[in-house]
Write an enzyme that holds these catalytic residues in place. Structure first.
Site, mmCIF file in Angstrom:
data_model
loop_
_atom_site.group_PDB
_atom_site.id
_atom_site.type_symbol
_atom_site.label_atom_id
_atom_site.label_comp_id
_atom_site.label_asym_id
_atom_site.label_seq_id
_atom_site.Cartn_x
_atom_site.Cartn_y
_atom_site.Cartn_z
ATOM 1 N N GLU A 1 21.947 3.389 44.378
ATOM 2 C CA GLU A 1 22.567 4.399 44.704
ATOM 3 C C GLU A 1 23.951 4.544 44.931
ATOM 4 O OE1 GLU A 1 20.889 6.646 48.087
ATOM 5 O OE2 GLU A 1 21.819 8.572 47.407
ATOM 6 N N HIS B 1 29.422 12.593 46.407
ATOM 7 C CA HIS B 1 28.648 12.324 45.297
ATOM 8 C C HIS B 1 29.472 12.399 43.849
ATOM 9 C CE1 HIS B 1 24.563 11.034 46.389
ATOM 10 N NE2 HIS B 1 24.694 11.558 47.536
ATOM 11 N N LYS C 1 1.356 1.757 53.999
ATOM 12 C CA LYS C 1 2.270 2.379 52.477
ATOM 13 C C LYS C 1 1.770 3.789 52.448
ATOM 14 C CE LYS C 1 2.599 -2.370 50.976
ATOM 15 N NZ LYS C 1 2.210 -3.582 50.207
ATOM 16 N N ASP D 1 8.772 -5.976 51.905
ATOM 17 C CA ASP D 1 8.018 -5.310 51.167
ATOM 18 C C ASP D 1 8.357 -3.803 50.566
ATOM 19 O OD1 ASP D 1 5.845 -3.855 49.728
ATOM 20 O OD2 ASP D 1 4.082 -5.123 50.588
#
Lengths: 403, 403, 403, 403
Positions: free
Chosen positions: B99, B398, B228, B303
């Site tokens: 990103e 951006h 998760k 993870d």
């Protein structure tokens, strides 16, 4: 030509700053210089990080202060048959992960799904959102702003769409809390994940709101978007792609391949994914959808932080007389096949494995297909883990594969 | 010696299955064979995916059906000064991301934090959890099971701890919904993230429950863990490390470096991160903590799917007469410096950059330090984005960096 | 004429069942008979319960197996000035409660609001919802049903509206989870709370769905409505009336009347109502809005169980240079001035106190006004409690008033 | 002796304020004077409100500015057999409501439960909570305060318990967000609902925290309690009584009495209460538990605003070969049989109907029994409504009974 050591020395001497190196050397040299600096200031050697195999400049749109690349093991699950609205056929799923046993688990699920004739998948809603927050004087003024918005949706859409050649405004939804007015803009961003497109377009529309109403922009994102946070608004209304995959598996396949019964899997799903998640105050009623979403995202160049929204998934299982029905519904899967990380070398190759790289024809169908394939992968992962739990293999599977 | 092409042919002919290749060749050859197969069955070339620079066997505990590796650009932010319970000093943060603008943003935040004298950080709670679900006959039996659990916490802990040389049971919390009994085991897993350790240990304790009470295990994970998935139980009670970082920034630093005021940043935080998140039904009251968590996780071998829990963060900002106070509290940051993906080459190097690779002395301090550093990075990201919004730079930032 | 004792004897002898008494005697005699029965079978005397002062038959639409009435103390707060979209002027708030100190607290808030010139209030959204759940074969069929719904909103609306002379369909929103399709119908039910109207109308529309698509109705309410459960969908999208009230209070009024400062109240609101609620995983970011909602609901004949949705409220406070700004936004306040309990004697009188009994002119304005008044009452309660906390009076206030 | 008219005149002339009347006349006269005033200033007549049948003074601890009483129809459901930890035997449930069809529905459920041999019920956890929020300098100081708390739990408990003859501290749980420290105190308040007791006791403990640590009290309630707001912390950890009721109903009873099958009821429960609630982002996975909680609360003098927490309930249903298993688990049911509204005349009588008025022997058992009975009533309501939906009677039932 400037050498890495020379550049590094200039940073050390205060002549250059760490982020200015690309102005004085090519991207590879700049990255090498940073490695030298880091190695000097820490106990690390950065040989592996520096062993990336693409030109550093290629990552320029994706990273600053580049040092190298993380290498994350990439395996494959499948093939799995998908009967989707956009995806159609057999797919191998590229998955990048460091969690042992994951791909084996997804692979087993894919195999069972294919043996059952494949999964059905559909994207049922599409919309990348951005929700600026405005300040108003009081709720009386808020009501006026809402009236203006309702009367001027066309102008807002036009202002937003003026900034983009692809994106289309599909909705503008207002929310008010005291003297804060939030406008949640939704866009069809075609094959792009679309966060930047939506942000820029919303920025233009926000200027119109400021020009024509007493509302004053406080922040271009007011968290009702909601980007990269767990939020009910995404779980309920969706963001990116809302996609479901399901499958019917003959009872004998369940018994032979998954070593358990439809009833046992349904019981695990009800007590764990539905009742357990309910008791946990969860927005995710699934076993481990995020595992597949994360691994597919890393492989295909998606935004890893959006795994958060990708985990807003509900898994359902029904034990029927002759079969097991299983589904996974991902409310807010944010994927794209153009832009972002999709152009990077390994990521582009993974998209090629799926046959969905670049813009689709018609536009949006590649991202739709990717969403359907990821949903099918998530379904495979759910089936496999639920079956493993139903036959009590979870910890031993980890013992064997997860050292 | 078997060649990749030969292996691939055997798979194509049905003599071997895709996951059996490592039994017939070394890991690198097996991966090469899979690439050949995938290239033949799809339109992809897998040169980049195959250009990983470590021995494939090294990833054996992390991946199955290995094909190669995803290369994810890795940059660095910092240095940033951290005054932590375990971390102490200046740190460069390795961040792997696709990103654009993210690292630049975190870097700016780090710089401001350091100029303000550094961040304070503390791990305030530790506990990796696993919560099996048991079936009982009815609530009467559930009450009996709970009584037994309360009376036998020592035996449960002993059973659990018998499976691990490091982990310690710190809590066993029962929850009942109808005829389902959930026991949430919490462990101090020291420098390991600890999910596998907790699963195996809980499995042993669950066997004791089954042996001594009428309860019957349905699933070793009953989703009250919660792993998760976005879940309030983690946001409220924590999972992994519960860690806060905060900083006081002199008003003039805010104005000169962030081009805005404490009041403007505080207003953005209140309307966006607090009120906006409240209205969104969110468990994450922050701007983009998940971005930093994800990038740090990818760099250091954590993870990636646990970015979900990592996003359970609350950011607070106060405008004071002479300074800005800002904090970010991550309720459930699951990190480790041993096991999992931490041994892989690039990941180990990133941990070395932070000086926290392997087991800490005393045990647990390396993972604590990692948690404190990640929290500080998240704080830097929050500050920078909030300041950018306060000065209305989001979309233009951006536009410049995020093409 | 049958006497209570005679009826009671018949029940005891098994000749009649408890709910059949109204078929054999007038409602007052039936209720008296039930009291005799209960008194005989328990140690209770039911003199007070039997001392209600209206004809029992009048409660026939509201209760079965009537025994008498609960008498709940009713006090009054105010007057408070409301500048609303429908409400306009000074109002006394009738509040029925058993919680000591509540009315005193609301009264203090009303007084301060009036001294500040009154509150502003607006209903910003209206819609009573009902969301049936249908079973489909799989997600492929779900997609077909959604297409049909999109193409036939007019017919759905017509079917729904055929059952009601007042209600209008304002939205039909589909949601899919696996093989379950939910359609959330929203209605403008004018001055009625509208739950029954919406249920009956949705029932008719559901029949059309079943007739024209493969979907099969499983339940007329699929919990996406959401009625009488805490649910983010209501907090985000609203249900019944979405209403905000706010006020600006001059600094000196805060200091003289509330014995604290705008800054102190703002700090309490931020740490408690925003940050504390965030940490609690709450859908209610307020101090005690439910107290006022409950007391107003009991007084005016609203559905007490809908206090649940009435508590989905966010309170904001800003300390400004010369004033305190405070607001409360109730996302899902379900009120009516016709039907339900509004016709009962004491309830009708309370509506008369507010001048909003019966149908408004134009239709819906009475319920709008009631919503705005309740919101203002909630605002008064928030202000008063926040101020009390800010000056640390909470426990002592309870000590004095709450024995 | 002062007459109402005279008092009213003094208020009108500004000599007295509305809340001061009890200082100048007895409570009944004061209430009468307020009625006169309200009647003069509005178009209301307050005959019904004034027709309460107890001495106004008796409501002095429950209400201020008393005007009269709301009369809410009270009916009865049952008898229903409860095999509880504290409740034991057959109970008639007094329910005060204005919602037609509710009591008929609960009554049907009670009848079916009794025919099945009764419900089992257990209180599995008890704890009234209050969570003050303190300000600290930064997270470093927060860590110190937490250490102090951990080391001084005995002193905190002693300080808290010094204010109460009955209450016992059972837990002190710390939470930190930035520079806010929350301490969630839990109390066993025996037969009292205990909110005031907990507040006062916590106030004393908070003084000790302030005296001994750098923490400064901001608000005695920091919303982690959580009182009268929908909050996951209550749904997960409980508040007041955590209670479950369940029942096994023979298949033939389901078919004959509920006119449907276990499978159909289970399907409704799964699609509506589990999947539908999951999709709604709900904390309440039930059909209408709040209806029974509200009606029982109004009848027995509980706090109507705590219906909010009472709705944190999960309903489960299983279709077994020979029977239906159904349960409802209420996480946070806040009930008492002493104090609050329980002493009021009609409320005390309703408690007498249940045989649980006043303090239990041993202390706490009356409130436990009340919780178990309310849970059983909620179970009856769930069964009845789920069965009605399963046989598609919902809208027609409302049509018949709910005009």
């Amino acid at each position: 030509m400037t050498e890495p050591a020379e550049l590094a020395a200039k940073v050390r001497d205060g002549e250059l700053r760490l982020h200015e190196l690309e102005e004085h050397a090519d991207h590879d040299v700049a990255a090498a210089a940073r490695r030298l600096l880091l190695e000097a200031e820490t106990d690390a050697s950065l040989d592996a990080v520096g062993s990336f195999t693409f030109e550093a400049e290629r990552a320029d749109p994706n990273v600053e202060n580049m040092v190298g690349a993380a290498q994350i093991p990439l395996g494959v699950a499948g093939p799995v048959r998908v009967d989707g609205g956009a995806a159609e056929g057999e797919y191998y799923l590229p998955l990048a992960t460091t969690e042992g046993a994951l791909i084996a688990s997804v692979n087993r699920g894919c195999s069972v799904i294919s043996q059952a004739g494949g999964a059905t998948a559909r994207v049922l809603k599409t919309g990348m959102t951005r929700a600026p927050v405005f300040r108003v004087a009081d709720v009386g003024e808020a009501a006026e702003v809402l009236s203006w918005v309702e009367a001027n949706e066309d102008r807002l859409a036009a202002a937003a769409e003026a900034t983009t050649s692809h994106g289309e405004v599909t909705d503008v939804e207002p929310y008010v809390v005291g003297d804060s007015v939030f406008l949640r803009f939704a866009f069809d961003t075609k094959d792009a994940m679309g966060m930047n497109m939506a942000t820029i377009a919303t920025g233009n529309a926000a200027e119109l709101v400021e020009a024509e109403t007493p509302a004053s922009l406080v922040a271009l994102s007011g968290n009702l978007c909601t980007d990269k946070k767990p939020a009910a608004i995404n779980a309920v209304e969706g963001r990116g792609r809302t996609v479901t995959a399901d499958v019917r598996i003959p009872r004998e396949v369940v018994e032979e391949r998954l070593h358990t019964t439809p009833e046992a899997i349904a019981e695990v799903n009800t007590r764990k994914n539905l009742v357990g998640s309910a008791k946990a105050g969860s927005l995710g009623f699934n076993a481990h959808a995020a595992n597949v979403v994360a691994a597919a995202f890393l492989a295909t160049g998606q935004d890893a932080a959006q795994v958060v929204e990708g985990s807003n998934a509900i898994t359902t299982v029904e034990a029927r007389e002759r079969e097991l029905y299983a589904s996974v519904s991902l409310a807010s899967l944010e994927v794209g096949t153009v832009g972002g990380g999709t152009k990077l070398p390994t990521q582009a190759e993974s998209l090629d494995v799926l046959g969905v790289r670049g813009g689709g024809d018609p536009a949006g169908t590649n991202a739709d297909a990717l969403a359907e394939i990821v949903a099918t992968g998530a379904l495979a992962g759910e089936l496999s883990l639920l079956a493993a739990l139903a036959s009590r293999h979870l910890s031993s599977a980890h013992e064997e594969l997860g050292r």
